[in-house]
Design a protein around this motif. Structure first.
Motif, PDB file in Angstrom:
ATOM      1  N   TYR A 100      46.446  63.775  39.847  1.00  0.00           N
ATOM      2  CA  TYR A 100      45.927  62.663  40.428  1.00  0.00           C
ATOM      3  C   TYR A 100      44.561  62.495  40.279  1.00  0.00           C
ATOM      4  O   TYR A 100      43.624  63.104  41.237  1.00  0.00           O
ATOM      5  CB  TYR A 100      46.385  62.610  42.041  1.00  0.00           C
ATOM      6  CG  TYR A 100      46.329  61.191  42.711  1.00  0.00           C
ATOM      7  CD1 TYR A 100      45.808  59.986  41.893  1.00  0.00           C
ATOM      8  CD2 TYR A 100      46.629  61.012  44.067  1.00  0.00           C
ATOM      9  CE1 TYR A 100      45.621  58.896  42.625  1.00  0.00           C
ATOM     10  CE2 TYR A 100      46.301  60.009  44.698  1.00  0.00           C
ATOM     11  CZ  TYR A 100      45.844  58.843  43.871  1.00  0.00           C
ATOM     12  OH  TYR A 100      45.694  57.724  44.773  1.00  0.00           O
ATOM     13  N   PHE A 147      38.288  60.471  51.687  1.00  0.00           N
ATOM     14  CA  PHE A 147      38.730  59.398  52.438  1.00  0.00           C
ATOM     15  C   PHE A 147      38.163  59.237  53.815  1.00  0.00           C
ATOM     16  O   PHE A 147      37.132  60.329  54.122  1.00  0.00           O
ATOM     17  CB  PHE A 147      40.334  59.690  52.569  1.00  0.00           C
ATOM     18  CG  PHE A 147      40.702  61.052  53.295  1.00  0.00           C
ATOM     19  CD1 PHE A 147      40.751  60.810  54.633  1.00  0.00           C
ATOM     20  CD2 PHE A 147      40.660  62.267  52.357  1.00  0.00           C
ATOM     21  CE1 PHE A 147      41.144  62.149  55.190  1.00  0.00           C
ATOM     22  CE2 PHE A 147      41.049  63.147  52.984  1.00  0.00           C
ATOM     23  CZ  PHE A 147      40.996  63.508  54.358  1.00  0.00           C
ATOM     24  N   ASP A 179      39.898  54.407  49.887  1.00  0.00           N
ATOM     25  CA  ASP A 179      41.239  53.842  50.375  1.00  0.00           C
ATOM     26  C   ASP A 179      42.588  54.235  49.881  1.00  0.00           C
ATOM     27  O   ASP A 179      43.622  54.350  50.068  1.00  0.00           O
ATOM     28  CB  ASP A 179      41.058  52.126  50.258  1.00  0.00           C
ATOM     29  CG  ASP A 179      39.870  51.812  51.232  1.00  0.00           C
ATOM     30  OD1 ASP A 179      39.387  52.385  52.211  1.00  0.00           O
ATOM     31  OD2 ASP A 179      39.572  50.732  51.038  1.00  0.00           O
ATOM     32  N   GLU A 180      42.556  54.376  48.507  1.00  0.00           N
ATOM     33  CA  GLU A 180      43.812  54.785  47.718  1.00  0.00           C
ATOM     34  C   GLU A 180      44.095  56.112  48.152  1.00  0.00           C
ATOM     35  O   GLU A 180      45.302  56.477  48.252  1.00  0.00           O
ATOM     36  CB  GLU A 180      43.658  54.647  46.234  1.00  0.00           C
ATOM     37  CG  GLU A 180      43.602  53.366  45.885  1.00  0.00           C
ATOM     38  CD  GLU A 180      43.199  52.934  44.385  1.00  0.00           C
ATOM     39  OE1 GLU A 180      44.044  52.476  43.647  1.00  0.00           O
ATOM     40  OE2 GLU A 180      42.249  53.870  43.782  1.00  0.00           O
ATOM     41  N   HIS A 181      43.123  57.221  48.266  1.00  0.00           N
ATOM     42  CA  HIS A 181      43.452  58.381  48.456  1.00  0.00           C
ATOM     43  C   HIS A 181      44.163  58.679  50.208  1.00  0.00           C
ATOM     44  O   HIS A 181      45.114  59.281  50.570  1.00  0.00           O
ATOM     45  CB  HIS A 181      42.315  59.270  48.896  1.00  0.00           C
ATOM     46  CG  HIS A 181      41.468  59.578  47.433  1.00  0.00           C
ATOM     47  ND1 HIS A 181      40.170  59.725  47.378  1.00  0.00           N
ATOM     48  CD2 HIS A 181      41.853  59.543  46.284  1.00  0.00           C
ATOM     49  CE1 HIS A 181      39.897  59.745  46.011  1.00  0.00           C
ATOM     50  NE2 HIS A 181      40.975  59.368  45.418  1.00  0.00           N
ATOM     51  N   GLN A 238      45.593  56.091  51.547  1.00  0.00           N
ATOM     52  CA  GLN A 238      47.184  55.454  51.303  1.00  0.00           C
ATOM     53  C   GLN A 238      48.003  56.589  50.943  1.00  0.00           C
ATOM     54  O   GLN A 238      49.209  56.488  51.357  1.00  0.00           O
ATOM     55  CB  GLN A 238      47.156  54.307  50.457  1.00  0.00           C
ATOM     56  CG  GLN A 238      48.331  53.534  50.289  1.00  0.00           C
ATOM     57  CD  GLN A 238      48.762  52.735  51.629  1.00  0.00           C
ATOM     58  OE1 GLN A 238      47.936  52.108  52.027  1.00  0.00           O
ATOM     59  NE2 GLN A 238      50.076  52.967  52.046  1.00  0.00           N
ATOM     60  N   ALA A 239      47.633  57.366  49.956  1.00  0.00           N
ATOM     61  CA  ALA A 239      48.531  58.435  49.508  1.00  0.00           C
ATOM     62  C   ALA A 239      48.652  59.333  50.843  1.00  0.00           C
ATOM     63  O   ALA A 239      49.973  59.875  50.932  1.00  0.00           O
ATOM     64  CB  ALA A 239      47.940  59.224  48.391  1.00  0.00           C
ATOM     65  N   ASN A 265      51.352  57.926  53.060  1.00  0.00           N
ATOM     66  CA  ASN A 265      52.727  57.836  52.549  1.00  0.00           C
ATOM     67  C   ASN A 265      53.227  59.023  52.638  1.00  0.00           C
ATOM     68  O   ASN A 265      54.684  59.389  52.516  1.00  0.00           O
ATOM     69  CB  ASN A 265      52.729  57.235  51.196  1.00  0.00           C
ATOM     70  CG  ASN A 265      52.503  55.617  50.943  1.00  0.00           C
ATOM     71  OD1 ASN A 265      53.374  55.088  52.054  1.00  0.00           O
ATOM     72  ND2 ASN A 265      52.010  55.177  50.245  1.00  0.00           N
ATOM     73  N   ASN A 314      50.029  60.163  43.315  1.00  0.00           N
ATOM     74  CA  ASN A 314      49.530  58.657  43.318  1.00  0.00           C
ATOM     75  C   ASN A 314      49.375  58.104  44.714  1.00  0.00           C
ATOM     76  O   ASN A 314      49.851  58.667  45.889  1.00  0.00           O
ATOM     77  CB  ASN A 314      50.545  57.679  42.536  1.00  0.00           C
ATOM     78  CG  ASN A 314      52.024  58.011  42.851  1.00  0.00           C
ATOM     79  OD1 ASN A 314      52.310  57.841  44.160  1.00  0.00           O
ATOM     80  ND2 ASN A 314      52.947  57.887  41.912  1.00  0.00           N
ATOM     81  N   ALA A 315      48.819  56.868  44.969  1.00  0.00           N
ATOM     82  CA  ALA A 315      48.822  56.367  46.377  1.00  0.00           C
ATOM     83  C   ALA A 315      50.121  55.870  46.806  1.00  0.00           C
ATOM     84  O   ALA A 315      50.161  56.109  48.372  1.00  0.00           O
ATOM     85  CB  ALA A 315      48.156  54.890  46.245  1.00  0.00           C
ATOM     86  N   ASP A 316      51.028  56.236  46.294  1.00  0.00           N
ATOM     87  CA  ASP A 316      52.501  55.887  46.734  1.00  0.00           C
ATOM     88  C   ASP A 316      53.083  57.059  47.575  1.00  0.00           C
ATOM     89  O   ASP A 316      53.934  57.338  48.136  1.00  0.00           O
ATOM     90  CB  ASP A 316      53.524  55.405  45.806  1.00  0.00           C
ATOM     91  CG  ASP A 316      53.331  54.114  45.295  1.00  0.00           C
ATOM     92  OD1 ASP A 316      52.836  53.300  46.076  1.00  0.00           O
ATOM     93  OD2 ASP A 316      53.633  53.635  44.026  1.00  0.00           O
ATOM     94  N   HIS A 351      38.402  63.991  46.410  1.00  0.00           N
ATOM     95  CA  HIS A 351      39.664  63.106  46.650  1.00  0.00           C
ATOM     96  C   HIS A 351      38.966  62.786  48.490  1.00  0.00           C
ATOM     97  O   HIS A 351      39.755  63.018  49.169  1.00  0.00           O
ATOM     98  CB  HIS A 351      41.013  63.415  46.850  1.00  0.00           C
ATOM     99  CG  HIS A 351      41.513  63.672  45.498  1.00  0.00           C
ATOM    100  ND1 HIS A 351      41.294  64.568  44.634  1.00  0.00           N
ATOM    101  CD2 HIS A 351      42.348  62.832  44.702  1.00  0.00           C
ATOM    102  CE1 HIS A 351      41.701  64.501  43.356  1.00  0.00           C
ATOM    103  NE2 HIS A 351      42.404  63.406  43.300  1.00  0.00           N
TER     104      HIS A 351
END
Length: 243
Positions: free
Chosen positions: A106, A140, A112-114, A116-117, A120, A79-81, A138
């Motif tokens: 995933y 980015f 943007d979420e990719h 962010q992942a 992290n 996930n993005a976390d 995926h």
């Protein structure tokens, strides 16, 4: 350019692959490699082995058929976390950790979420390398992604298998590694072999780095000492490699 390591390979433990640890090492030796990383999938992949497979790699000899066989894993980014599908206590025992996007774990989200992942995952000190970041599922911002990899000293992979299979386009790879070159990101040229005869087969990878003009000093699998030192320094709870 002499490649001495293939740092992303699979065995029959990932049941869509077809060779054993011994067979992988035999081919690596035949092709003049010194190091191979066994990076079978983590448990959330549909045919990934149980977590015990990763944990139990410590029973393997460090050298097999004269090859340094790194005890590794290809963990799934969930996930993005930036959560990975393997317990930290097991990651602590491993010598080489690849983190990758797989759509079965995933599903495709936003660019943007990719990103962010990726950021992290970069914060996880046990992750050495990102696998096949140029896959089309995926995407980015490559410029920002390269900056993150440089900031956290993570390795980006030129992945032979994903380009051959069409999951990553050559255009994406050229664009991404141009961004990585600007940021002096270390890279690795890897087969992602799912059959032993593919180990060390890197013709497309070589073409891409030649086209980009990637500096050889930033290609880690030309540098035996760099890989051994990274394993020993970045994985303090894993078994040290004694040369």
């Amino acid at each position: 350019m002499k490649i001495i390591a293939d740092l992303h390979t699979h065995t029959v433990a990932s049941t869509h692959a077809y060779s054993t640890v011994r067979e992988n090492c035999e081919i690596a030796a035949e092709r003049g490699l010194s190091i191979i990383a066994m990076t079978d999938h983590a448990p959330l992949m549909a045919d990934g082995p149980h977590e015990w497979h990763a944990e139990n790699q410590q029973i393997l000899p460090q050298k097999i058929k004269g090859i340094y066989a790194l005890r590794g894993i290809e963990a799934d980014i969930m996930n993005a976390d930036g959560e990975l599908d393997i317990k930290p206590r097991i990651l602590d025992t491993l010598q080489w950790v690849v983190a990758s996007f797989h759509s079965s774990v995933y599903p495709t989200a936003t660019d943007d979420e990719h990103l962010q992942a990726i950021e992290n995952v970069c914060k996880n000190p046990l992750v050495d390398m990102f696998g096949h970041l140029t896959i089309t599922d995926h995407m980015f911002d490559y410029t920002e992604g390269a900056k993150l990899l440089a900031r956290y000293d993570k390795i980006a992979e030129v992945n032979e298998s994903s380009i051959k299979a069409g999951r990553s386009t050559r255009k994406n790879a050229i664009e991404f590694f141009k961004a990585c070159k600007k940021e002096n990101v270390r890279i690795s040229l890897d087969s992602d072999a799912h059959y032993c005869e593919s180990i060390g087969e890197l013709s497309i990878c070589r073409e891409i780095v030649k086209e980009v003009g990637y500096p050889e000093e930033l290609i880690i699998n030309t540098d035996f000492d760099y890989i051994i030192n990274r394993v020993n320094n970045n994985h303090p709870k894993a078994q040290k490699i004694i040369i």
